[in-house]
Design a protein around this motif. Structure first.
Motif, short mmCIF file in Angstrom:
data_model
loop_
_atom_site.label_atom_id
_atom_site.label_comp_id
_atom_site.label_asym_id
_atom_site.label_seq_id
_atom_site.Cartn_x
_atom_site.Cartn_y
_atom_site.Cartn_z
N PRO A 27 0.82 -1.22 0.00
CA PRO A 27 0.00 0.00 0.00
C PRO A 27 0.84 1.26 0.00
O PRO A 27 2.03 1.25 0.34
CB PRO A 27 -0.79 -0.11 1.31
N GLN A 28 0.22 2.38 -0.41
CA GLN A 28 0.85 3.68 -0.28
C GLN A 28 0.91 4.05 1.21
O GLN A 28 0.20 3.49 2.04
CB GLN A 28 0.05 4.72 -1.06
N GLU A 29 1.76 5.01 1.55
CA GLU A 29 2.00 5.33 2.96
C GLU A 29 0.72 5.69 3.71
O GLU A 29 0.54 5.27 4.85
CB GLU A 29 2.99 6.51 3.06
N HIS A 30 -0.17 6.43 3.06
CA HIS A 30 -1.37 6.89 3.76
C HIS A 30 -2.45 5.82 3.87
O HIS A 30 -3.51 6.07 4.45
CB HIS A 30 -1.94 8.13 3.05
N LEU A 31 -2.18 4.61 3.34
CA LEU A 31 -3.17 3.52 3.39
C LEU A 31 -2.70 2.32 4.19
O LEU A 31 -3.42 1.31 4.27
CB LEU A 31 -3.51 3.07 1.95
N LYS A 32 -1.54 2.39 4.81
CA LYS A 32 -0.99 1.20 5.47
C LYS A 32 -1.85 0.74 6.65
O LYS A 32 -2.03 -0.46 6.86
CB LYS A 32 0.45 1.46 5.91
N GLY A 33 -2.36 1.68 7.43
CA GLY A 33 -3.21 1.30 8.55
C GLY A 33 -4.49 0.62 8.09
O GLY A 33 -4.94 -0.36 8.69
N ARG A 34 -5.07 1.10 7.00
CA ARG A 34 -6.31 0.51 6.49
C ARG A 34 -6.04 -0.89 5.93
O ARG A 34 -6.87 -1.79 6.11
CB ARG A 34 -6.90 1.40 5.40
N PHE A 35 -4.93 -1.06 5.24
CA PHE A 35 -4.59 -2.40 4.77
C PHE A 35 -4.47 -3.37 5.93
O PHE A 35 -4.96 -4.50 5.87
CB PHE A 35 -3.27 -2.35 3.99
N LEU A 36 -3.82 -2.93 7.00
CA LEU A 36 -3.69 -3.78 8.18
C LEU A 36 -5.06 -4.09 8.78
O LEU A 36 -5.33 -5.22 9.18
CB LEU A 36 -2.81 -3.07 9.22
N PHE A 92 -7.85 2.09 11.15
CA PHE A 92 -8.32 3.34 10.56
C PHE A 92 -7.83 4.54 11.35
O PHE A 92 -7.54 5.60 10.78
CB PHE A 92 -9.84 3.33 10.44
N ALA A 93 -7.72 4.41 12.68
CA ALA A 93 -7.22 5.53 13.49
C ALA A 93 -5.77 5.84 13.14
O ALA A 93 -5.36 7.01 13.12
CB ALA A 93 -7.35 5.20 14.97
N LEU A 94 -4.98 4.82 12.84
CA LEU A 94 -3.58 5.03 12.50
C LEU A 94 -3.38 5.68 11.13
O LEU A 94 -2.27 6.09 10.81
CB LEU A 94 -2.83 3.69 12.55
N ASP A 95 -4.44 5.77 10.34
CA ASP A 95 -4.37 6.41 9.02
C ASP A 95 -5.07 7.76 8.97
O ASP A 95 -5.28 8.29 7.88
CB ASP A 95 -5.00 5.49 7.96
N LEU A 96 -5.43 8.33 10.11
CA LEU A 96 -6.14 9.61 10.10
C LEU A 96 -5.28 10.67 9.41
O LEU A 96 -4.21 11.03 9.89
CB LEU A 96 -6.48 10.04 11.52
N SER A 97 -5.77 11.18 8.29
CA SER A 97 -4.95 12.05 7.44
C SER A 97 -4.77 13.45 8.02
O SER A 97 -3.84 14.17 7.64
CB SER A 97 -5.58 12.14 6.05
N ASN A 98 -5.66 13.87 8.91
CA ASN A 98 -5.54 15.23 9.47
C ASN A 98 -4.64 15.30 10.69
O ASN A 98 -4.54 16.34 11.33
CB ASN A 98 -6.94 15.77 9.81
N ILE A 99 -3.99 14.18 11.03
CA ILE A 99 -3.05 14.15 12.15
C ILE A 99 -1.71 13.66 11.63
O ILE A 99 -1.64 12.68 10.88
CB ILE A 99 -3.55 13.21 13.28
N ARG A 100 -0.63 14.32 12.00
CA ARG A 100 0.70 13.93 11.54
C ARG A 100 1.03 12.50 11.96
O ARG A 100 0.60 12.04 13.03
CB ARG A 100 1.75 14.88 12.13
N ARG A 101 1.78 11.79 11.11
CA ARG A 101 2.08 10.39 11.41
C ARG A 101 2.92 10.26 12.68
O ARG A 101 2.75 9.31 13.45
CB ARG A 101 2.81 9.73 10.24
N THR A 102 3.82 11.20 12.93
CA THR A 102 4.60 11.16 14.16
C THR A 102 3.71 11.26 15.39
O THR A 102 3.95 10.60 16.40
CB THR A 102 5.64 12.29 14.16
N THR A 103 2.67 12.08 15.29
CA THR A 103 1.72 12.23 16.40
C THR A 103 0.91 10.95 16.58
O THR A 103 0.66 10.51 17.71
CB THR A 103 0.79 13.42 16.15
N ARG A 104 0.49 10.35 15.47
CA ARG A 104 -0.28 9.11 15.54
C ARG A 104 0.54 7.99 16.19
O ARG A 104 0.00 7.17 16.94
CB ARG A 104 -0.72 8.68 14.15
N ALA A 105 1.83 7.94 15.88
CA ALA A 105 2.68 6.90 16.46
C ALA A 105 2.74 7.03 17.97
O ALA A 105 2.61 6.03 18.70
CB ALA A 105 4.09 6.99 15.87
#
Length: 497
Positions: free
Chosen positions: A168-177, A321-334
């Motif tokens: 998957p593309q970077e912004h879809l990895k959480g959804r694939f999982l 799906f929470a790990l792919d929230l596009s309006n939150i930076r990936r570093t923050t999600r981690a």
């Protein structure tokens, strides 16, 4: 643009930033693998798309590991006692630990398709050995089938990890999982419903399942092995934006074995995730044998199993799906995912500690039936354990996928994950077989989960970035090729837009 055979992407074009990142303008190839089909207004993913291959690997795992999990979570592998199953699981995970560590090399050398085909054949053989043991007590066949299953599962799970992290593309990895874990655990739900339907009147002291349960599971796992032959290798996969998976064309066994070492040398921080890997299957022994098998009658265990896998599906969807929230930076999600897992570890396992104090391995009183007073509390606790398991697995996979997009490196990460995970499982299955106190096993699980999160915290803070530059992903393969192949095989440049 100059046309030539590129050794990493499998393309005949020089790689650009668009080749490995969302938003590229590369055209989708022609041919039957890339033909789009519409059913009314719905456009189905073409066969060589990451989405289609995700569905295939999800349904193979639905039919093979999913049925294995349904039988495992029932406790004792459906037998009247847990003697043979404890030996079987210990042998399976010991073999899996050894094979999975090198499975990334096998995947990169042989391809996704062949490794998944081999990886899926062991499940029906294992179930046949357990069925045979229920009639003949042939422990030798169980041991052979368990070791074979460990070898098969090692490469299957490493291939699965490589697919869901690198396709998957970077912004879809959480959804694939999330989608993978949901479909995969639907296999556990279906398998548990089969057990429930065939054992709904079995509330006797005996703990074994009916013969029909084993026959049904044999047919389902064999179907999964047949489905595995429909896979495509990574070189054919093209994303919707035209980009391809980063991998090395025609790797050698030397390059792949060297790649295992280079993965650790170039990414030593992955070692901080190893305790999380080790913990990720460590608690299954407690869930399956010490909780569900010991404290409930057969039909209630089947109900518990169904609810456990349903909770896993819910946990996977929420976290994925929470790990792919596009309006939150990936570093923050981690960092938020780490905090959530730390809080859940103490909330759920703290509740489990209260229940565990009520019984020991030596407790002789009858277990719960679904009509028993006080059953509701343990039922919801077991569901919480299932939710936690899915959240843990999805989060660990997402952490690894956030570190890199390089398919070769992620295949090695997946192999490390399954190998170390299985080593932990083999150790705890052996401890359970030797009669370790339930409370000792429980405390070991809880402490390992909490401690591994603390050890992994530096990776969340310093190593996960908002995006991974393509140059960084390609550099790993470039450096490895310099060590094992002449320079004219890897001479290329990354063009800037």
């Amino acid at each position: 643009m100059e046309q030539y055979d590129h050794p990493y992407t499998g393309s005949d074009k020089r790689p650009t930033l668009a080749d490995s990142r969302m938003g590229g303008d590369v055209q989708i190839p022609t041919g039957w693998r890339y033909k789009r089909t519409k059913i009314g207004p719905v456009s189905l993913p073409y066969y060589a798309s990451p989405e289609a291959q995700l569905l295939l690997v999800s349904f193979v795992c639905f039919l093979c590991p999913g049925m294995f999990n349904a039988l495992s979570v029932f406790g004792g592998a459906g037998l009247n006692d847990d003697y043979a199953s404890t030996i079987a699981f210990c042998a399976t995970y010991a073999a899996l630990a050894v094979v999975a560590f090198f499975a990334g090399a096998a995947i990169n050398a042989l391809g996704i398709r062949l490794t998944i085909c081999f990886g899926s054949i062991g499940y029906s053989i294992f179930i046949s050995s357990i069925f045979c043991y229920s009639k003949t007590q042939n422990l030798g066949y169980v041991k052979f089938a368990s070791v074979l299953l460990g070898c098969c599962a090692g490469v299957l799970w490493a291939a699965q990890g490589a697919i869901i992290m690198s396709y998957p593309q970077e912004h879809l990895k959480g959804r694939f999982l999330a989608w993978f874990w949901t479909i995969f655990n639907l296999g556990g739900v279906v398998g548990s419903l089969v057990e429930l339907g065939l054992n709904s009147k079995n509330n006797s002291a005996g703990k074994g399942v009916s013969d029909g349960t084993y026959v049904a599971f044999l047919l389902l796992t064999f179907s999964g092995a047949c489905l595995s032959w429909t896979f495509l290798d990574s070189k054919h996969i093209v994303r919707r934006d035209g980009s391809r998976v980063i991998l090395m064309r025609q790797p050698t066994w030397k390059s792949e074995l060297l790649g295992l070492w280079q993965t650790l040398a170039t990414d030593p921080y992955i070692i901080f995730l190893f305790p999380m890997f080790f913990a990720s299957n460590f608690f299954y022994t407690y869930h399956y044998n010490d909780f569900n098998f010991d404290r409930f009658d057969p039909r209630t265990r089947a109900l518990n199993s169904t609810l456990y896998w349903l909770a896993q599906m819910i946990g996977a969807l929420i976290f994925g799906f929470a790990l792919d929230l596009s309006n939150i930076r990936r570093t923050t999600r981690a960092k938020a995912a780490w905090i959530a897992m730390f809080a859940l570890t103490f909330a759920i396992w703290g509740g489990g500690y209260v229940f565990q104090r009520s019984f020991t391995r030596e407790t002789k009183e009858p277990g719960y039936d679904w009509n028993s007073a006080g059953y509701t509390g343990p039922m919801f606790l077991y569901m919480a354990y299932g939710f936690y398991d899915a959240a843990w697995q999805v989060t660990v996979y997402w952490f690894m996928g956030a570190i890199t997009n390089n398919g070769r490196k992620l295949a090695n990460f997946a192999g490390f994950y399954k190998g170390i995970q299985s080593a932990g499982a083999a150790i705890i299955w052996r401890a359970d077989g030797l009669g370790a106190p339930y409370m000792s096993i429980f405390v070991a699980c809880w402490a390992l989960l909490a401690g591994s999160l603390l050890i992994a915290l530096p990776v969340m803070i310093w190593k996960i970035k908002d995006t991974v530059p393509v140059e960084e992903d390609l550099k790993f393969t470039d450096e490895l090729m310099e060590d094992v192949m002449p320079s004219h095989f890897y001479d290329y440049s990354v063009e800037q837009k």
